[in-house]
Structure formats: structure tokens, C-alpha cells
Design an enzyme around this catalytic site. Structure first.
Site, mmCIF file in Angstrom:
data_model
loop_
_atom_site.group_PDB
_atom_site.id
_atom_site.type_symbol
_atom_site.label_atom_id
_atom_site.label_comp_id
_atom_site.label_asym_id
_atom_site.label_seq_id
_atom_site.Cartn_x
_atom_site.Cartn_y
_atom_site.Cartn_z
ATOM 1 C CE1 TYR A 33 -0.197 -3.231 8.143
ATOM 2 C CE2 TYR A 33 -1.930 -3.078 6.496
ATOM 3 C CZ TYR A 33 -0.595 -3.227 6.830
ATOM 4 O OH TYR A 33 0.336 -3.372 5.836
ATOM 5 N NE ARG A 52 -3.799 -2.381 1.896
ATOM 6 C CZ ARG A 52 -3.676 -3.697 2.073
ATOM 7 N NH1 ARG A 52 -2.585 -4.202 2.599
ATOM 8 N NH2 ARG A 52 -4.636 -4.527 1.730
ATOM 9 C CE LYS A 104 10.186 -4.551 6.371
ATOM 10 N NZ LYS A 104 9.310 -4.347 7.521
ATOM 11 C CB ALA A 161 9.691 -13.017 20.838
ATOM 12 N N GLY A 162 8.944 -11.787 17.434
ATOM 13 C CA GLY A 162 9.458 -11.881 16.067
ATOM 14 C C GLY A 162 10.057 -10.567 15.610
ATOM 15 N N GLY A 163 10.105 -10.384 14.286
ATOM 16 C CA GLY A 163 10.730 -9.199 13.722
ATOM 17 C C GLY A 163 10.039 -7.909 14.140
ATOM 18 C CB ALA A 164 6.508 -6.818 14.083
ATOM 19 C CG ASP A 214 8.617 -1.073 10.631
ATOM 20 O OD1 ASP A 214 7.832 -0.405 9.937
ATOM 21 O OD2 ASP A 214 9.055 -2.180 10.294
ATOM 22 C CG LEU A 270 10.417 -19.024 28.076
ATOM 23 C CD1 LEU A 270 9.929 -17.611 28.377
ATOM 24 C CD2 LEU A 270 10.327 -19.898 29.339
ATOM 25 C CB ALA A 271 13.692 -20.828 23.561
HETATM 26 P P1 NAP Z 1 7.291 -12.937 12.593
HETATM 27 O O1 NAP Z 1 8.690 -12.504 12.734
HETATM 28 O O2 NAP Z 1 6.968 -14.128 11.773
HETATM 29 O O3 NAP Z 1 6.635 -13.067 14.088
HETATM 30 C C1 NAP Z 1 6.253 -14.209 14.536
HETATM 31 C C2 NAP Z 1 5.772 -14.018 16.006
HETATM 32 O O4 NAP Z 1 4.422 -14.416 16.024
HETATM 33 C C3 NAP Z 1 6.533 -14.906 16.947
HETATM 34 O O5 NAP Z 1 6.551 -14.343 18.225
HETATM 35 C C4 NAP Z 1 5.687 -16.170 16.908
HETATM 36 O O6 NAP Z 1 5.853 -16.982 18.065
HETATM 37 C C5 NAP Z 1 4.305 -15.563 16.881
HETATM 38 N N1 NAP Z 1 3.316 -16.462 16.330
HETATM 39 C C6 NAP Z 1 3.143 -16.787 15.025
HETATM 40 N N2 NAP Z 1 2.107 -17.660 14.892
HETATM 41 C C7 NAP Z 1 1.640 -17.877 16.155
HETATM 42 C C8 NAP Z 1 0.579 -18.679 16.681
HETATM 43 N N3 NAP Z 1 -0.194 -19.439 15.886
HETATM 44 N N4 NAP Z 1 0.353 -18.659 18.018
HETATM 45 C C9 NAP Z 1 1.111 -17.894 18.826
HETATM 46 N N5 NAP Z 1 2.137 -17.116 18.390
HETATM 47 C C10 NAP Z 1 2.389 -17.108 17.060
HETATM 48 O O7 NAP Z 1 6.383 -11.803 11.976
HETATM 49 P P2 NAP Z 1 6.627 -10.242 12.097
HETATM 50 O O8 NAP Z 1 7.433 -9.796 10.931
HETATM 51 O O9 NAP Z 1 7.103 -9.937 13.457
HETATM 52 O O10 NAP Z 1 5.159 -9.672 11.858
HETATM 53 C C11 NAP Z 1 4.088 -9.948 12.759
HETATM 54 C C12 NAP Z 1 2.835 -9.209 12.296
HETATM 55 O O11 NAP Z 1 3.033 -7.801 12.388
HETATM 56 C C13 NAP Z 1 2.438 -9.460 10.842
HETATM 57 O O12 NAP Z 1 1.040 -9.695 10.810
HETATM 58 C C14 NAP Z 1 2.763 -8.162 10.125
HETATM 59 O O13 NAP Z 1 1.898 -7.915 9.035
HETATM 60 C C15 NAP Z 1 2.546 -7.154 11.224
HETATM 61 N N6 NAP Z 1 3.319 -5.899 11.019
HETATM 62 C C16 NAP Z 1 2.624 -4.719 10.982
HETATM 63 C C17 NAP Z 1 3.318 -3.528 10.812
HETATM 64 C C18 NAP Z 1 2.552 -2.221 10.738
HETATM 65 O O14 NAP Z 1 3.076 -1.246 10.187
HETATM 66 N N7 NAP Z 1 1.364 -2.129 11.318
HETATM 67 C C19 NAP Z 1 4.720 -3.517 10.692
HETATM 68 C C20 NAP Z 1 5.405 -4.734 10.750
HETATM 69 C C21 NAP Z 1 4.683 -5.930 10.909
HETATM 70 P P3 NAP Z 1 7.005 -18.127 18.152
HETATM 71 O O15 NAP Z 1 8.272 -17.439 18.507
HETATM 72 O O16 NAP Z 1 6.492 -19.062 19.154
HETATM 73 O O17 NAP Z 1 7.074 -18.745 16.755
#
Ligand code: NAP
Length: 276
Positions: free
Chosen positions: A219, A16, A66, A129-132, A102, A155-156
Site C-alpha cells: 500500500y 500507522r 511476529k 510465497a512469503g509471510g504475507a 491479517d 519455485l522451491a
Molecule cells: P517476505 O516474506 O519478504 O516476501 C517475500 C516474497 O516476495 C517472496 O515470495 C519473494 O520471492 C518475493 N520477492 C521479493 N523480492 C522479489 C523480486 N525482486 N522479484 C520477485 N519476487 C520477489 O515479505 P512479506 O512479509 O510477505 O511482505 C510482502 C509485502 O506485503 C510487503 O511489502 C509488506 O509491506 C506487505 N504487507 C502488507 C500488509 C497489509 O496489511 N496490506 C500486510 C502484510 C504485508 P522468493 O521466494 O523468490 O524470494
């Protein structure tokens, strides 16, 4: 001469960002362009050569590039290093500077939608605890007075994050929610839970103080199950679209020389593309 900017990703047709920047270019009558360019991973080095030639003032970087662009930038901002991702490139005198906006998007969104949100002494609860999550932690490090509790399915992964980013951070599994909830001033979902109707079945809103702010960075949909349930329990909520809009502000300013505003009209325009 037309000032050019871009977003690169692979695929890129879902972005977008061209609509956001296109709206601002038109609003300010700037002779500029912002185009979506599909660059496959093996095409990145050649694209950086194009950048160094001066064809573009800069642009955005999205999935899956990224992290990969770190090695190709001439300089990377220390905060982008901390976050582990670059989403904005600025070209100056043939050099490419990488940064991450971000965390500014996260702060800008909450500051606009819930002024004073970080004033209290309460703790913050970050789910994921991922990228965002990394960008959100860097943001909270700048603002929140209390501790920041990271609750994650694995947890790890939360512990690894706490080990990497210095700050008042503590790692927990989801089952810590009940004991932490009473001191929580803000709940932030940074996982993809909420897309496709998924929800947190362990999150008991009755345990949170009534002034707690609940925000989601997902969103699509705009009102996630987390936000809908929080609102139904009477909590203040902030959706994640504003983060996307506010993260675009610093890039536009760097490339086109004007600081744009996130207006209700811009928000409505992007919201109309979310398909609900
Ligand atoms: P990511 O790195 O893949 O984050 C994965 C995280 O989500 C980990 O903590 C993972 O837990 C958890 N997770 C995934 N599936 C799960 C489930 N079924 N149950 C419980 N926990 C789960 O993704 P990301 O890049 O951080 O992005 C996350 C979200 O943020 C996306 O939807 C993205 O579109 C959104 N985002 C929005 C913006 C914005 O501008 N608003 C900016 C960036 C990202 P584990 O460690 O246990 O796998």
C-alpha cells in the site's frame, strides 16, 4: 481506569497503527490509549512479564517479533500457527493469547471494496510465497471455490508453502502465468514488488478474463504499478490499504469492547500519511 493497548516492534516509528486506533478511541469516546513501544528482541521476555502483570489489555506485534512471540504467548490461535506469525495479543487473567488478524484484514478489505469477489468458480492467482502470502492463503482457503495457484520467483519456496498449508494450492514459477491466466478470477500480489516503482514485466494483462479482480497488498504507494496497469486495461482493482485497516478491527474490539468501523474518513486520514 484507562484501558491501555500498544504496538511493539523494532523500529516502530513507521507504524500507522497508533493513528488508526487513536482515531477509533476518539470516535467512540473511550478512556483508552494505544501507544507505539520500541522493544528490541532481547527485551521481549521482560515486556511479556509487564503484560502478565495486567498493565495492558493487549496490543499488536510487528516486525521483527511476529514469529518470536510464539514461544512467549500462553496460547496461540491455530490459524496464527498456520500462518506462522502472531500480530495481535490479548491479555486475559494474566495470560497472553496470540492470534493473527491479517487474513481477516485481507477478507474484510475485499468484501468491502468488491462484494461478491469470491462467489465465482474461477481460480485465484497468488503472486509470492512469503509471510504475507501465508495469511492470504488461509483467507482464500475459507472463501475461494476454485484452485489457488501460487506463482513465485523461487519455485522451491512456493512448493514448500504448498507442503505446509493444506488446501487447493498448486505451486508454479512465474512462467506458468500464460497457461493459468484464462481461468483466473483474482490476481493477488503478496510480494514487495510495487514498492519503489518495481513492476512485473512478465504479467500480460491481455490473457486475463475481463472480469478478473486485481489486488495488491502493498500500500506504499497506494496505487502500485500493478494496480495502475490493471486499471488502464479496464480491470477492477482493490488497493492494500484496506487490509491494514481491517486487520486492526478484531484487536480493537477485544481490547476496548467496541467493534469499530473502517470508514472513508479513517481511510482518508491514513492515506494522507502515505506521502503521495
Ligand atoms: P517476505 O516474506 O519478504 O516476501 C517475500 C516474497 O516476495 C517472496 O515470495 C519473494 O520471492 C518475493 N520477492 C521479493 N523480492 C522479489 C523480486 N525482486 N522479484 C520477485 N519476487 C520477489 O515479505 P512479506 O512479509 O510477505 O511482505 C510482502 C509485502 O506485503 C510487503 O511489502 C509488506 O509491506 C506487505 N504487507 C502488507 C500488509 C497489509 O496489511 N496490506 C500486510 C502484510 C504485508 P522468493 O521466494 O523468490 O524470494
Amino acid at each position: 481506569m484507562t484501558t491501555k493497548a500498544f504496538i511493539i516492534g523494532h523500529p516502530i516509528n513507521h507504524s500507522r497503527s497508533p493513528l488508526i486506533h487513536g482515531t477509533w478511541l476518539a470516535e467512540h469516546g473511550i478512556d483508552g490509549s494505544y501507544e507505539a513501544i520500541d522493544v528490541a528482541p532481547d527485551g521481549l521476555p521482560a515486556f511479556f512479564e509487564r503484560l502478565r502483570s495486567g498493565e495492558f489489555a493487549g496490543g499488536n506485534v510487528t516486525i521483527p517479533h511476529k514469529e518470536a512471540v510464539f514461544a512467549l504467548c500462553d496460547t496461540v490461535d491455530p490459524l496464527a500457527r498456520k500462518i506462522g506469525a502472531v500480530n495481535t495479543l490479548v491479555v486475559r487473567s494474566g495470560k497472553v493469547l496470540g492470534s493473527n488478524t491479517d487474513y481477516l484484514g485481507f477478507l474484510g478489505n475485499l468484501d468491502a471494496a468488491a462484494p461478491g469477489w469470491s462467489d465465482g468458480p474461477d481460480d485465484a492467482m497468488v503472486i509470492g510465497a512469503g509471510g504475507a502470502a501465508r495469511a492470504v492463503l488461509v483467507a482464500l482457503q475459507r472463501r475461494n471455490g476454485g484452485k489457488v495457484h501460487i506463482l513465485n520467483r523461487t519455485l522451491a519456496n512456493a512448493q514448500a508453502l504448498v507442503g505446509e498449508i493444506e488446501g487447493p494450492f498448486e505451486a508454479h514459477a512465474f512462467d506458468a502465468f500464460a497457461s493459468l491466466a484464462p481461468r483466473t478470477g483474482i490476481v493477488i500480489n503478496t510480494t514487495s514488488i510495487g514498492m519503489h516503482g518495481t513492476r512485473f514485466d512478465w504479467l500480460d494483462f491481455a490473457l486475463l478474463p475481463e472480469h478478473t479482480l486485481v489486488t495488491d497488498i502493498v500500500y506504499v504507494p497506494l496505487v502500485t504499478p500493478l494496480l495502475a496497469e490493471a486499471a488502464a486495461h479496464g480491470f477492477r482493482t482493490v488497493d492494500g490499504l484496506g487490509m491494514l485497516l481491517h486487520q486492526a478491527v478484531p484487536g480493537f474490539e477485544a481490547w476496548f469492547g467496541v467493534r469499530p468501523e473502517v470508514t472513508p474518513a479513517l481511510r482518508a486520514r491514513i492515506e494522507a500519511t502515505l506521502g503521495h
